[in-house]
Design a protein around this motif. Sequence first.
Motif, short mmCIF file in Angstrom:
data_model
loop_
_atom_site.label_atom_id
_atom_site.label_comp_id
_atom_site.label_asym_id
_atom_site.label_seq_id
_atom_site.Cartn_x
_atom_site.Cartn_y
_atom_site.Cartn_z
N TYR A 1 0.83 -1.21 0.00
CA TYR A 1 0.00 0.00 0.00
C TYR A 1 0.86 1.25 0.00
O TYR A 1 2.09 1.18 0.16
N VAL B 1 0.41 5.64 1.27
CA VAL B 1 -0.36 6.76 1.83
C VAL B 1 0.29 8.04 1.32
O VAL B 1 1.47 8.27 1.57
N HIS C 1 6.64 8.68 -4.05
CA HIS C 1 5.63 7.69 -3.64
C HIS C 1 5.46 6.61 -4.72
O HIS C 1 5.34 5.42 -4.41
N ASN D 1 2.45 -3.74 14.11
CA ASN D 1 2.28 -2.29 14.28
C ASN D 1 0.99 -2.00 15.04
O ASN D 1 0.93 -1.09 15.88
N GLY E 1 9.01 4.43 14.41
CA GLY E 1 7.76 4.40 15.17
C GLY E 1 6.85 3.31 14.62
O GLY E 1 7.24 2.54 13.74
N SER E 2 5.61 3.25 15.13
CA SER E 2 4.70 2.20 14.66
C SER E 2 4.21 2.50 13.24
O SER E 2 3.84 1.59 12.51
N SER F 1 5.82 5.50 11.45
CA SER F 1 6.58 6.74 11.24
C SER F 1 8.08 6.45 11.36
O SER F 1 8.47 5.43 11.93
N GLY G 1 10.87 6.26 4.43
CA GLY G 1 9.78 7.24 4.49
C GLY G 1 10.00 8.41 3.53
O GLY G 1 11.13 8.87 3.36
N THR H 1 1.17 11.75 7.04
CA THR H 1 -0.08 12.32 7.55
C THR H 1 0.17 13.28 8.72
O THR H 1 -0.68 14.09 9.04
N1 PDD Z 1 2.84 5.11 7.47
N2 PDD Z 1 7.52 3.77 8.91
C1 PDD Z 1 6.36 3.08 8.92
C2 PDD Z 1 6.34 1.73 9.55
C3 PDD Z 1 5.21 3.66 8.35
O1 PDD Z 1 4.05 2.95 8.35
C4 PDD Z 1 5.27 4.96 7.80
C5 PDD Z 1 4.08 5.64 7.18
C6 PDD Z 1 6.51 5.65 7.82
C7 PDD Z 1 6.67 7.03 7.25
O2 PDD Z 1 6.62 7.02 5.84
P1 PDD Z 1 6.08 8.29 5.02
O3 PDD Z 1 6.89 9.46 5.48
O4 PDD Z 1 6.35 7.93 3.61
O5 PDD Z 1 4.63 8.46 5.34
C8 PDD Z 1 7.60 5.01 8.38
C9 PDD Z 1 1.66 5.63 6.83
C10 PDD Z 1 1.43 7.07 7.04
C11 PDD Z 1 0.49 4.73 7.22
O6 PDD Z 1 0.71 3.54 7.33
O7 PDD Z 1 -0.63 5.23 7.39
#
Ligand code: PDD
Length: 288
Positions: free
Chosen positions: A34, A36, A50, A156, A183-184, A186, A208, A247
């Motif tokens: 997926y 976002v 992306h 997560n 992060g979970s 991020s 990311g 987000t």
């Molecule tokens: N998640 N690490 C993880 C595990 C993520 O799920 C995300 C983003 C990121 C940050 O990536 P980016 O800057 O490209 O959004 C890092 C999205 C926002 C989600 O799962 O909703």
Amino acid sequence: MNPQIVYLDGEFMPMNEARVSPMDRGFLFGDGVYEVIPVYQRQVFEWAAHLARLKYSLKATSINNPLSDEAWLDMINQLIKRHDWADQFIYLQVSRGVQIPRDHMPAADLTPTVYAYTNPLKPVADHILQHGIKVISLEDIRWLRCDIKALTLLPNVMAKLQAQAAGVDDVILVRADGSVSEGSASNLFMVKDQTLITPPNSHKILPGITRLVIEKLARRHHIDLIERDIQQDELNSADELWLTSSTKEALPITQLNGQAVGSGKPGSVWQTLRQHYQAYKNEILNPN
Ligand code: PDD
């Protein structure tokens, strides 16, 4: 209110009319990937990055890319057009497709299922910008292909539940060897002595796009930035910690495991980067 319009396998339709087979491998195996993608002032942000990550995830999982580059962007722009919100975020997912009977081995001729919808992108609440977020550290029990943006997010989700049970907003995931991953949902940045430090891209983290933009802005504005492994004990003496995502942009962490991070308030490097980030968004939206 009119029902939201979503995209499913080549068609736009009200969300409540969209149907996917229960034999879809995305449903049965989490077999899919997926993205976002934020949309500011009705324009897709960092589309090239992306799209590149989507193609990377599809290639890594041997799922056929069902659309051309132009068709992906066209579909997203049509979704944006069908909704009034100025700022949105697009969720899109590609699963390997429907397969009967269930078999771990994917059949060769599957047609991927493509689903996408859009949501209003709300600005981060003022109290978070003023006071930051609280997190706990938690063992990172995920697989070793976290560089793939895979649908399978159970660890997560469990991490979020543990954060909630601990009365905090999020987690910092740490591998059993003591290295910090992210992060979970991020990426993680640490500030130490005015230098920005973030773990390097590897199979342990998602590459990311927000992280990419922050790195670009740090270089442009001569803020020192190092990509290197961060050990868990370093977090305790960090001046600042941030979590970054499409987000939420960059969120300042002001409490880790019950202890204040730095001054206990959102830090000055975060403030500076946040201003550069907002300026960068405006620059992209209004070139010249
Ligand atoms: N998640 N690490 C993880 C595990 C993520 O799920 C995300 C983003 C990121 C940050 O990536 P980016 O800057 O490209 O959004 C890092 C999205 C926002 C989600 O799962 O909703």
